[in-house]
Scaffold this active site. Structure first.
Site, PDB file in Angstrom:
ATOM      1  N   SER A  16     -52.484 -28.487 -56.537  1.00  0.00           N
ATOM      2  CA  SER A  16     -53.003 -29.314 -55.439  1.00  0.00           C
ATOM      3  C   SER A  16     -53.671 -30.562 -55.999  1.00  0.00           C
ATOM      4  O   SER A  16     -54.078 -30.594 -57.170  1.00  0.00           O
ATOM      5  CB  SER A  16     -54.026 -28.480 -54.639  1.00  0.00           C
ATOM      6  OG  SER A  16     -54.691 -29.264 -53.668  1.00  0.00           O
ATOM      7  N   GLY A  17     -53.790 -31.575 -55.179  1.00  0.00           N
ATOM      8  CA  GLY A  17     -54.635 -32.733 -55.459  1.00  0.00           C
ATOM      9  C   GLY A  17     -54.390 -33.417 -56.798  1.00  0.00           C
ATOM     10  O   GLY A  17     -53.246 -33.737 -57.160  1.00  0.00           O
ATOM     11  N   ASP A  37     -52.651 -21.720 -61.920  1.00  0.00           N
ATOM     12  CA  ASP A  37     -53.314 -21.840 -60.612  1.00  0.00           C
ATOM     13  C   ASP A  37     -53.020 -20.554 -59.830  1.00  0.00           C
ATOM     14  O   ASP A  37     -51.925 -19.984 -59.982  1.00  0.00           O
ATOM     15  CB  ASP A  37     -52.724 -23.060 -59.865  1.00  0.00           C
ATOM     16  CG  ASP A  37     -53.620 -23.565 -58.741  1.00  0.00           C
ATOM     17  OD1 ASP A  37     -54.024 -24.743 -58.816  1.00  0.00           O
ATOM     18  OD2 ASP A  37     -53.909 -22.805 -57.797  1.00  0.00           O
ATOM     19  N   ASP A  52     -56.580 -17.114 -62.807  1.00  0.00           N
ATOM     20  CA  ASP A  52     -57.903 -17.472 -62.312  1.00  0.00           C
ATOM     21  C   ASP A  52     -58.768 -17.790 -63.532  1.00  0.00           C
ATOM     22  O   ASP A  52     -58.981 -16.916 -64.389  1.00  0.00           O
ATOM     23  CB  ASP A  52     -58.473 -16.270 -61.534  1.00  0.00           C
ATOM     24  CG  ASP A  52     -59.886 -16.512 -61.048  1.00  0.00           C
ATOM     25  OD1 ASP A  52     -60.486 -17.550 -61.400  1.00  0.00           O
ATOM     26  OD2 ASP A  52     -60.407 -15.642 -60.319  1.00  0.00           O
ATOM     27  N   ASN A  79     -58.492 -29.182 -65.256  1.00  0.00           N
ATOM     28  CA  ASN A  79     -58.741 -29.815 -63.962  1.00  0.00           C
ATOM     29  C   ASN A  79     -59.298 -28.856 -62.908  1.00  0.00           C
ATOM     30  O   ASN A  79     -59.971 -29.297 -61.977  1.00  0.00           O
ATOM     31  CB  ASN A  79     -57.411 -30.428 -63.480  1.00  0.00           C
ATOM     32  CG  ASN A  79     -57.413 -30.743 -62.006  1.00  0.00           C
ATOM     33  OD1 ASN A  79     -57.992 -31.748 -61.575  1.00  0.00           O
ATOM     34  ND2 ASN A  79     -56.787 -29.872 -61.201  1.00  0.00           N
ATOM     35  N   TYR A 144     -73.138 -29.056 -58.003  1.00  0.00           N
ATOM     36  CA  TYR A 144     -71.871 -29.669 -58.437  1.00  0.00           C
ATOM     37  C   TYR A 144     -72.133 -30.678 -59.572  1.00  0.00           C
ATOM     38  O   TYR A 144     -71.415 -30.698 -60.578  1.00  0.00           O
ATOM     39  CB  TYR A 144     -71.196 -30.349 -57.242  1.00  0.00           C
ATOM     40  CG  TYR A 144     -69.875 -30.980 -57.577  1.00  0.00           C
ATOM     41  CD1 TYR A 144     -68.779 -30.196 -57.911  1.00  0.00           C
ATOM     42  CD2 TYR A 144     -69.714 -32.368 -57.577  1.00  0.00           C
ATOM     43  CE1 TYR A 144     -67.550 -30.769 -58.232  1.00  0.00           C
ATOM     44  CE2 TYR A 144     -68.501 -32.952 -57.887  1.00  0.00           C
ATOM     45  CZ  TYR A 144     -67.420 -32.148 -58.221  1.00  0.00           C
ATOM     46  OH  TYR A 144     -66.218 -32.719 -58.531  1.00  0.00           O
ATOM     47  N   THR A 179     -57.896 -36.086 -51.665  1.00  0.00           N
ATOM     48  CA  THR A 179     -57.146 -34.862 -51.978  1.00  0.00           C
ATOM     49  C   THR A 179     -57.399 -33.853 -50.865  1.00  0.00           C
ATOM     50  O   THR A 179     -58.298 -34.036 -50.035  1.00  0.00           O
ATOM     51  CB  THR A 179     -57.618 -34.238 -53.308  1.00  0.00           C
ATOM     52  OG1 THR A 179     -58.964 -33.763 -53.133  1.00  0.00           O
ATOM     53  CG2 THR A 179     -57.563 -35.215 -54.459  1.00  0.00           C
ATOM     54  N   PRO A 180     -56.643 -32.735 -50.865  1.00  0.00           N
ATOM     55  CA  PRO A 180     -56.901 -31.687 -49.860  1.00  0.00           C
ATOM     56  C   PRO A 180     -58.357 -31.214 -49.860  1.00  0.00           C
ATOM     57  O   PRO A 180     -58.902 -30.869 -48.815  1.00  0.00           O
ATOM     58  CB  PRO A 180     -55.940 -30.572 -50.283  1.00  0.00           C
ATOM     59  CG  PRO A 180     -54.804 -31.307 -50.921  1.00  0.00           C
ATOM     60  CD  PRO A 180     -55.439 -32.459 -51.651  1.00  0.00           C
TER      61      PRO A 180
HETATM   62  P1  NAI Z   1     -58.084 -29.407 -54.832  1.00  0.00           P
HETATM   63  O1  NAI Z   1     -58.929 -28.403 -54.118  1.00  0.00           O
HETATM   64  O2  NAI Z   1     -57.126 -30.247 -54.067  1.00  0.00           O
HETATM   65  O3  NAI Z   1     -57.283 -28.669 -56.009  1.00  0.00           O
HETATM   66  C1  NAI Z   1     -57.957 -27.787 -56.872  1.00  0.00           C
HETATM   67  C2  NAI Z   1     -56.951 -26.801 -57.460  1.00  0.00           C
HETATM   68  O4  NAI Z   1     -57.686 -25.941 -58.356  1.00  0.00           O
HETATM   69  C3  NAI Z   1     -56.297 -25.895 -56.400  1.00  0.00           C
HETATM   70  O5  NAI Z   1     -54.892 -25.838 -56.602  1.00  0.00           O
HETATM   71  C4  NAI Z   1     -56.951 -24.534 -56.650  1.00  0.00           C
HETATM   72  O6  NAI Z   1     -56.101 -23.428 -56.337  1.00  0.00           O
HETATM   73  C5  NAI Z   1     -57.269 -24.605 -58.141  1.00  0.00           C
HETATM   74  N1  NAI Z   1     -58.345 -23.691 -58.498  1.00  0.00           N
HETATM   75  C6  NAI Z   1     -59.533 -23.511 -57.861  1.00  0.00           C
HETATM   76  N2  NAI Z   1     -60.222 -22.511 -58.421  1.00  0.00           N
HETATM   77  C7  NAI Z   1     -59.452 -22.052 -59.450  1.00  0.00           C
HETATM   78  C8  NAI Z   1     -59.608 -21.012 -60.405  1.00  0.00           C
HETATM   79  N3  NAI Z   1     -60.699 -20.228 -60.382  1.00  0.00           N
HETATM   80  N4  NAI Z   1     -58.640 -20.823 -61.335  1.00  0.00           N
HETATM   81  C9  NAI Z   1     -57.523 -21.605 -61.341  1.00  0.00           C
HETATM   82  N5  NAI Z   1     -57.306 -22.585 -60.444  1.00  0.00           N
HETATM   83  C10 NAI Z   1     -58.262 -22.807 -59.509  1.00  0.00           C
HETATM   84  O7  NAI Z   1     -59.149 -30.311 -55.638  1.00  0.00           O
HETATM   85  P2  NAI Z   1     -59.073 -31.786 -56.277  1.00  0.00           P
HETATM   86  O8  NAI Z   1     -59.789 -32.709 -55.375  1.00  0.00           O
HETATM   87  O9  NAI Z   1     -57.711 -32.107 -56.725  1.00  0.00           O
HETATM   88  O10 NAI Z   1     -60.036 -31.567 -57.541  1.00  0.00           O
HETATM   89  C11 NAI Z   1     -59.539 -31.302 -58.832  1.00  0.00           C
HETATM   90  C12 NAI Z   1     -60.631 -31.559 -59.843  1.00  0.00           C
HETATM   91  O11 NAI Z   1     -61.098 -32.897 -59.699  1.00  0.00           O
HETATM   92  C13 NAI Z   1     -61.867 -30.664 -59.722  1.00  0.00           C
HETATM   93  O12 NAI Z   1     -62.323 -30.298 -60.997  1.00  0.00           O
HETATM   94  C14 NAI Z   1     -62.877 -31.563 -59.044  1.00  0.00           C
HETATM   95  O13 NAI Z   1     -64.203 -31.207 -59.353  1.00  0.00           O
HETATM   96  C15 NAI Z   1     -62.504 -32.902 -59.637  1.00  0.00           C
HETATM   97  N6  NAI Z   1     -62.941 -34.043 -58.854  1.00  0.00           N
HETATM   98  C16 NAI Z   1     -62.505 -34.221 -57.564  1.00  0.00           C
HETATM   99  C17 NAI Z   1     -62.942 -35.309 -56.840  1.00  0.00           C
HETATM  100  C18 NAI Z   1     -62.508 -35.545 -55.423  1.00  0.00           C
HETATM  101  O14 NAI Z   1     -63.121 -36.419 -54.760  1.00  0.00           O
HETATM  102  N7  NAI Z   1     -61.465 -34.883 -54.904  1.00  0.00           N
HETATM  103  C19 NAI Z   1     -63.879 -36.290 -57.415  1.00  0.00           C
HETATM  104  C20 NAI Z   1     -64.246 -36.017 -58.781  1.00  0.00           C
HETATM  105  C21 NAI Z   1     -63.793 -34.930 -59.462  1.00  0.00           C
END
Ligand code: NAI
Length: 249
Positions: A16-17, A37, A52, A79, A144, A179-180
């Site tokens: 995702s994202g 994932d 996980d 990520n 966070y 992102t989602p």
């Molecule tokens: P998202 O929620 O769209 O995607 C996150 C992915 O991580 C999902 O596919 C989920 O299944 C996976 N995930 C969650 N817990 C997990 C686990 N325990 N083991 C394996 N996989 C796991 O999130 P997004 O927005 O793409 O965020 C990705 C990274 O970017 C994160 O580390 C977040 O902190 C960071 N980030 C996001 C920002 C934002 O505004 N969206 C801003 C700054 C950093």
């Protein structure tokens, strides 16, 4: 020749994202890519290993399976992450443990599981996904921010420890990315459109960052072309961390 021809990559949270955009970009640039994932990525051509990052046995099994499919590893993108809202006195202990477990210890579990393969690579690179929350004080994000500050410090420590092994370690600090995750966050707001406008206005370029823009920055740091770049953090935030604009009018 594409930038990642002949190289292999593992992206955690790649379904995702930002992780998905990064896995897609690496694939498009010639890498063989595995995604760790719990969910499957909606893209053909990637190896999916269900795992996980909070569970060491799951990480060992998933990385073992990814390494077998890929035949080694050159690039690790740490990520996977989850969010948390609240001031310092808002989150119970179990939430502190949960978020630090995913965002910080999860990164450690995956990295140590693949270090022998990274040491064997001639183009080894790790990119950790930190956040603007690591470098700027954001309201209502105590837990966070603590987790992402730890990711940033850990990036520097890892870079120092691993430089002699030929492994580069860098981070990206995204601003608010469309992102989602952010869609889910906006859905909980009283007025989602107003909240989106406020988040966009907070970034000097006036909009949310796209997942592809963060993926481009991650790939730039991971690419063999950045072979002298280690121990850095690249802000991908429309200027939010570094600029102080004058109010117009
Ligand atoms: P998202 O929620 O769209 O995607 C996150 C992915 O991580 C999902 O596919 C989920 O299944 C996976 N995930 C969650 N817990 C997990 C686990 N325990 N083991 C394996 N996989 C796991 O999130 P997004 O927005 O793409 O965020 C990705 C990274 O970017 C994160 O580390 C977040 O902190 C960071 N980030 C996001 C920002 C934002 O505004 N969206 C801003 C700054 C950093």
């Amino acid at each position: 020749m594409a930038a990642f021809d002949g190289l292999t990559a593992l992206v955690t949270g790649g379904a995702s994202g930002i992780g998905l955009a990064t896995a897609r970009r690496l694939l498009a640039e010639g890498a063989r890519v595995a995604v760790l994932d719990p969910q499957a990525p909606p893209v053909d051509g990637m190896v999916h290993v269900r795992g996980d990052v909070c569970d060491d046995a799951s990480v060992t099994a998933a990385t073992g399976s990814a390494l077998k499919s890929l035949g080694g590893l050159d690039i690790l993108v740490n990520n996977a992450g989850i969010g948390a809202q609240g001031r310092v006195d808002d989150n119970p202990d179990d939430e502190w443990h949960r978020v630090l477990d995913v965002n910080v210890v999860g990164l450690v579990r995956v990295t140590r599981a693949v270090l022998p393969q990274l040491r064997a690579s001639r183009h080894a690179a790790v990119v950790n996904v930190a956040s603007i929350a690591a470098t700027a004080g954001l309201p209502g994000r105590a837990l966070y921010s603590a987790s992402k500050g730890a990711v940033l410090s850990l990036t520097l420590a890892m870079a120092a420890d691993l430089v002699a092994d030929g492994i580069r370690v860098n981070a990206v600090n995204p601003g608010t990315v469309d992102t989602p995750w952010v869609t889910r966050l906006l859905e909980t707001a009283d007025d989602p459109e107003r909240e989106r406008a406020a988040l966009s206005a907070r970034q000097p370029h006036g909009r949310l960052v796209t997942a592809d823009e963060v993926a481009d920055a991650i790939c730039a740091l991971a690419s063999p072309g950045a072979s002298s770049v280690t121990g850095t953090a690249l802000a991908v935030d429309g200027g939010m961390a570094g600029l102080r604009l004058r109010v117009r009018g």
